[in-house]
Design a protein around this motif. Structure first.
Motif, PDB file in Angstrom:
ATOM      1  N   SER A   1       0.827  -1.198   0.000  1.00 21.11           N
ATOM      2  CA  SER A   1       0.000   0.000   0.000  1.00 21.11           C
ATOM      3  C   SER A   1       0.861   1.247   0.000  1.00 21.11           C
ATOM      4  N   LYS A   2       0.361   2.281  -0.654  1.00 27.06           N
ATOM      5  CA  LYS A   2       1.076   3.553  -0.607  1.00 27.06           C
ATOM      6  C   LYS A   2       0.701   4.341   0.637  1.00 27.06           C
ATOM      7  N   LEU A   3      -0.257   3.816   1.415  1.00 30.67           N
ATOM      8  CA  LEU A   3      -0.665   4.477   2.647  1.00 30.67           C
ATOM      9  C   LEU A   3      -0.207   3.684   3.861  1.00 30.67           C
TER      10      LEU A   3
ATOM     11  N   GLY B   1      -2.815   6.248   7.614  1.00 27.46           N
ATOM     12  CA  GLY B   1      -3.456   6.947   6.502  1.00 27.46           C
ATOM     13  C   GLY B   1      -2.587   7.948   5.771  1.00 27.46           C
ATOM     14  N   THR B   2      -1.321   8.078   6.164  1.00 26.60           N
ATOM     15  CA  THR B   2      -0.423   9.006   5.474  1.00 26.60           C
ATOM     16  C   THR B   2       0.309   8.266   4.352  1.00 26.60           C
ATOM     17  N   GLU B   3       0.823   9.020   3.399  1.00 26.84           N
ATOM     18  CA  GLU B   3       1.520   8.385   2.275  1.00 26.84           C
ATOM     19  C   GLU B   3       2.908   7.912   2.682  1.00 26.84           C
TER      20      GLU B   3
END
Length: 100
Positions: free
Chosen positions: A67-69, A73-75
């Motif tokens: 996941s890119k998160l 919930g942050t990148e």
């Protein structure tokens, strides 16, 4: 409500990437990564929710996701689109350190 969609518990982990391999290359290194149950955070559809802590006896399935998160919930700044490879030798639960 969270119960309509199902709560999932997620925890971030990163596999160390040796400097020589940051541009690509062949793997072969083996790493042991421990993720304590206490580090898993509850979420529904990627959003944090307030529910009971994870209980090992309630776990019914385990999955891995790229996941890119992060679990907050942050990148993830290191995230890159494209092919990747992850060879998993084993997955097991381990006991919590005893509290003395």
């Amino acid at each position: 409500p969270a119960s309509e969609f199902g709560v999932v518990y997620q925890a971030d982990f990163r596999v160390p990437v040796p400097e020589a391999r940051k541009g690509g290359g062949v793997g072969g290194d083996i790493y042991k990564i421990r993720i304590p149950f206490a580090s898993f955070k509850p979420s529904v559809m990627g959003r944090s929710v307030e529910v009971k802590d994870i209980c090992a006896s309630d776990i019914r399935q385990i999955g891995l996701m790229v996941s890119k998160l992060t679990d907050e919930g942050t990148e993830t700044p290191e995230f890159k689109y494209g092919p990747f490879e992850l060879q998993l030798s084993y997955l097991k639960a381990y006991p919590s350190p005893s509290k003395t």
